[in-house]
Design a protein around this motif. Structure first.
Motif, PDB file in Angstrom:
ATOM      1  N   GLY A   1       0.797  -1.206   0.000  1.00 16.11           N
ATOM      2  CA  GLY A   1       0.000   0.000   0.000  1.00 16.11           C
ATOM      3  C   GLY A   1       0.836   1.265   0.000  1.00 16.11           C
ATOM      4  O   GLY A   1       2.045   1.248   0.146  1.00 16.11           O
ATOM      5  N   SER A   2       0.174   2.375  -0.155  1.00 17.85           N
ATOM      6  CA  SER A   2       0.859   3.660  -0.200  1.00 17.85           C
ATOM      7  C   SER A   2       1.468   3.994   1.153  1.00 17.85           C
ATOM      8  O   SER A   2       0.876   3.757   2.199  1.00 17.85           O
ATOM      9  N   GLN A   3       2.684   4.539   1.159  1.00 16.68           N
ATOM     10  CA  GLN A   3       3.364   4.911   2.398  1.00 16.68           C
ATOM     11  C   GLN A   3       3.567   6.424   2.497  1.00 16.68           C
ATOM     12  O   GLN A   3       4.396   6.885   3.270  1.00 16.68           O
ATOM     13  N   ASP A   4       2.811   7.192   1.714  1.00 12.55           N
ATOM     14  CA  ASP A   4       3.025   8.636   1.728  1.00 12.55           C
ATOM     15  C   ASP A   4       2.214   9.335   2.820  1.00 12.55           C
ATOM     16  O   ASP A   4       2.313  10.529   2.991  1.00 12.55           O
ATOM     17  N   HIS A   5       1.392   8.581   3.575  1.00 15.46           N
ATOM     18  CA  HIS A   5       0.659   9.193   4.667  1.00 15.46           C
ATOM     19  C   HIS A   5       1.575   9.336   5.881  1.00 15.46           C
ATOM     20  O   HIS A   5       2.564   8.625   6.031  1.00 15.46           O
ATOM     21  N   GLN A   6       1.236  10.240   6.762  1.00 12.72           N
ATOM     22  CA  GLN A   6       2.081  10.525   7.916  1.00 12.72           C
ATOM     23  C   GLN A   6       1.754   9.635   9.113  1.00 12.72           C
ATOM     24  O   GLN A   6       2.630   9.285   9.890  1.00 12.72           O
ATOM     25  N   GLN A   7       0.492   9.289   9.274  1.00  9.09           N
ATOM     26  CA  GLN A   7       0.086   8.486  10.422  1.00  9.09           C
ATOM     27  C   GLN A   7       0.484   7.021  10.232  1.00  9.09           C
ATOM     28  O   GLN A   7       0.505   6.509   9.109  1.00  9.09           O
ATOM     29  N   LEU A   8       0.827   6.346  11.333  1.00  3.20           N
ATOM     30  CA  LEU A   8       0.945   4.900  11.301  1.00  3.20           C
ATOM     31  C   LEU A   8      -0.449   4.335  11.502  1.00  3.20           C
ATOM     32  O   LEU A   8      -1.122   4.641  12.494  1.00  3.20           O
ATOM     33  N   ARG A   9      -0.886   3.513  10.571  1.00  2.00           N
ATOM     34  CA  ARG A   9      -2.247   2.976  10.608  1.00  2.00           C
ATOM     35  C   ARG A   9      -2.202   1.552  11.149  1.00  2.00           C
ATOM     36  O   ARG A   9      -1.724   0.633  10.487  1.00  2.00           O
ATOM     37  N   VAL A  10      -2.712   1.387  12.361  1.00  2.54           N
ATOM     38  CA  VAL A  10      -2.685   0.105  13.052  1.00  2.54           C
ATOM     39  C   VAL A  10      -4.079  -0.514  12.998  1.00  2.54           C
ATOM     40  O   VAL A  10      -5.082   0.170  13.216  1.00  2.54           O
ATOM     41  N   LEU A  11      -4.137  -1.810  12.732  1.00  2.45           N
ATOM     42  CA  LEU A  11      -5.394  -2.552  12.716  1.00  2.45           C
ATOM     43  C   LEU A  11      -5.353  -3.604  13.813  1.00  2.45           C
ATOM     44  O   LEU A  11      -4.327  -4.264  14.026  1.00  2.45           O
ATOM     45  N   ALA A  12      -6.466  -3.760  14.530  1.00  3.17           N
ATOM     46  CA  ALA A  12      -6.634  -4.846  15.501  1.00  3.17           C
ATOM     47  C   ALA A  12      -7.994  -5.483  15.241  1.00  3.17           C
ATOM     48  O   ALA A  12      -8.986  -4.773  15.050  1.00  3.17           O
ATOM     49  N   VAL A  13      -8.029  -6.817  15.217  1.00  2.00           N
ATOM     50  CA  VAL A  13      -9.255  -7.550  14.870  1.00  2.00           C
ATOM     51  C   VAL A  13      -9.464  -8.659  15.883  1.00  2.00           C
ATOM     52  O   VAL A  13      -8.536  -9.438  16.161  1.00  2.00           O
ATOM     53  N   GLY A  14     -10.672  -8.755  16.428  1.00  4.37           N
ATOM     54  CA  GLY A  14     -10.960  -9.862  17.334  1.00  4.37           C
ATOM     55  C   GLY A  14     -12.132  -9.557  18.242  1.00  4.37           C
ATOM     56  O   GLY A  14     -12.627  -8.426  18.304  1.00  4.37           O
ATOM     57  N   ARG A  15     -12.575 -10.584  18.955  1.00  6.46           N
ATOM     58  CA  ARG A  15     -13.667 -10.409  19.900  1.00  6.46           C
ATOM     59  C   ARG A  15     -13.214  -9.491  21.029  1.00  6.46           C
ATOM     60  O   ARG A  15     -12.094  -9.617  21.536  1.00  6.46           O
ATOM     61  N   LEU A  16     -14.070  -8.573  21.408  1.00  7.53           N
ATOM     62  CA  LEU A  16     -13.725  -7.612  22.454  1.00  7.53           C
ATOM     63  C   LEU A  16     -13.935  -8.261  23.817  1.00  7.53           C
ATOM     64  O   LEU A  16     -14.936  -8.056  24.498  1.00  7.53           O
ATOM     65  N   THR A  17     -12.934  -9.050  24.191  1.00  7.21           N
ATOM     66  CA  THR A  17     -12.978  -9.776  25.450  1.00  7.21           C
ATOM     67  C   THR A  17     -11.638  -9.627  26.153  1.00  7.21           C
ATOM     68  O   THR A  17     -10.654  -9.161  25.557  1.00  7.21           O
ATOM     69  N   TYR A  18     -11.590 -10.026  27.413  1.00  7.60           N
ATOM     70  CA  TYR A  18     -10.432  -9.696  28.258  1.00  7.60           C
ATOM     71  C   TYR A  18      -9.115 -10.220  27.700  1.00  7.60           C
ATOM     72  O   TYR A  18      -8.096  -9.527  27.725  1.00  7.60           O
ATOM     73  N   TYR A  19      -9.099 -11.479  27.189  1.00  5.53           N
ATOM     74  CA  TYR A  19      -7.806 -12.072  26.862  1.00  5.53           C
ATOM     75  C   TYR A  19      -7.182 -11.507  25.594  1.00  5.53           C
ATOM     76  O   TYR A  19      -5.993 -11.724  25.325  1.00  5.53           O
ATOM     77  N   LYS A  20      -7.952 -10.747  24.794  1.00 13.80           N
ATOM     78  CA  LYS A  20      -7.391 -10.143  23.592  1.00 13.80           C
ATOM     79  C   LYS A  20      -6.449  -8.974  23.905  1.00 13.80           C
ATOM     80  O   LYS A  20      -5.678  -8.550  23.049  1.00 13.80           O
ATOM     81  N   GLY A  21      -6.530  -8.420  25.103  1.00 16.43           N
ATOM     82  CA  GLY A  21      -5.577  -7.395  25.513  1.00 16.43           C
ATOM     83  C   GLY A  21      -5.761  -6.044  24.856  1.00 16.43           C
ATOM     84  O   GLY A  21      -4.832  -5.223  24.860  1.00 16.43           O
TER      85      GLY A  21
END
Length: 380
Positions: free
Chosen positions: A201-221
């Protein structure tokens, strides 16, 4: 060869076990294996239903047992045993493939016709007596005798990584029957997937774009990831999933004044989730205990040639899937400062981030294609 899979749920329910089961059945169909699945409905329903699921050009027969409720994430389905008996009588499978943990798999111990068929146990994860959940500790005391009976009866046991096999207490007495076969994924030429060697993908943006995917439960951290965001400037987080901690995580985001940089997306269908993988620079899986046994989202990220940040939980397969400094970065579990440091490192070293992503895709192609997982199963 006829195989009857016993699973917990099936797509469109979103989960790593469920996606693996679908992709495995597709791969088996391509290999000439007649497979079908008995699972639970994912929403409450008093009636069971049968359907044919279309995936990758294959027709997959799926029976969904009525779901009367859930207790500690466990489906309550009194008709499951009856459906198992009927399917065995009608389809005459050569093998039962039990995907665990799954309380309803215990019906195989009680149905006489099931005991006459060989079983393979696919050990996706232990049931952990978690320090975070007193209810689970009590539940496991009841669960353990039935679990052990399944392990004694099974012809073979499949562990998903060497690390998890070594650390799984229930499997140690049955090591002679255990085989390590990594989970896999069907790349299926997803729209916009990054080809090997292609910049992610393009790297000309300034922000680091982080993705997290999973059930919103305690062990996912995810709580620790959001707190780490407060220590990072120029980082955006897209959090995809739903679960019992959603309100708590949203409140934490507001308390830390991160509403402009942390976005919640609930469940996303595959095309929209694919967009998120193409949009991001990296994926973070900050799980805090071995309940996260493998991390199928890591394979999604590797497929899309994205670098990964992962908690190196002792005994989990996550640290085995992601090679530290090669396909991603390891951080200690529950370590907010280390998570923030890993994100800052990728933000400031984008060439290295691209290298990690490229090497992740190469590892996916070499080890984690679903056809490889299918071919390694003992009954193929």
């Amino acid at each position: 060869m006829k195989v009857l899979h016993i699973g917990k749920y099936f797509p469109p329910f979103a989960g790593g076990m469920e996606n693996y089961l679908r992709d495995l059945m597709v791969a088996q169909a391509r290999a000439g294996i007649d497979s079908r699945a008995l699972v639970h409905q994912s929403d409450f329903a008093l009636r069971s239903k049968q359907e044919t699921w279309q995936a990758r050009g294959q027709r997959l027969p799926v029976t969904r047992a009525a779901l009367w409720g859930r207790v500690l994430y466990t489906p309550v389905s009194p008709t499951f045993g009856l459906l198992l008996r009927r399917l065995i009588k009608r389809e005459r499978p050569d093998l039962l493939h039990l995907h665990l943990p799954n309380v309803s798999a215990f019906w195989a111990l009680l149905v006489p016709s099931a005991r006459k068929i060989p079983w393979i146990l696919h050990w996706h994860a232990d049931v952990l007596a978690s320090r975070h959940s007193p209810g689970l500790r009590l539940f496991y005391k009841i669960y353990r005798p039935f679990e052990r009976a399944l392990l004694k009866r099974g012809s073979a046991i499949i562990a998903t990584s060497p690390a998890y096999l070594e650390s799984s207490a229930p499997l140690q007495a049955f090591r002679s029957k255990c085989h390590v076969i990594p989970l896999g994924m069907d790349p299926g030429e997803p729209p916009g997937a990054t080809a090997p060697g292609e910049p992610p993908g393009s790297q000309d943006h300034q922000q680091l774009r982080v993705l997290a995917v999973g059930r919103l439960t305690y062990y996912k951290g995810f709580e620790y990831l959001i707190r780490a965001m407060a220590q990072c400037e120029g980082v955006e987080l897209n959090l995809v999933g739903r679960g019992e901690q959603q309100a708590k995580l949203r409140a934490l985001t507001a308390t830390l004044n991160l509403q402009q940089r942390v976005r919640f997306h609930d469940f996303l269908p595959d095309p929209q989730l694919d967009e998120q993988y193409r949009w991001c620079d990296c994926l973070c899986l900050p799980s805090i205990e071995r309940t996260e046994a493998f991390g199928m989202v890591l394979l999604e990220a590797m497929l899309h040639a994205k670098a990964t940040i992962v908690s190196d939980v002792p005994g989990s397969g996550m640290g085995w899937v992601v090679d530290d400094g090669v396909t991603g970065l390891h951080v200690p579990p529950e370590d907010i400062a280390a998570l923030a440091g890993a994100m800052r490192h990728l933000q400031q070293n984008r060439d290295n981030m691209r290298r990690l992503g490229k090497q992740g895709r190469e590892k996916f192609d070499g080890q984690f294609h679903i056809d490889q997982s299918c071919a390694c199963l003992l009954y193929t």
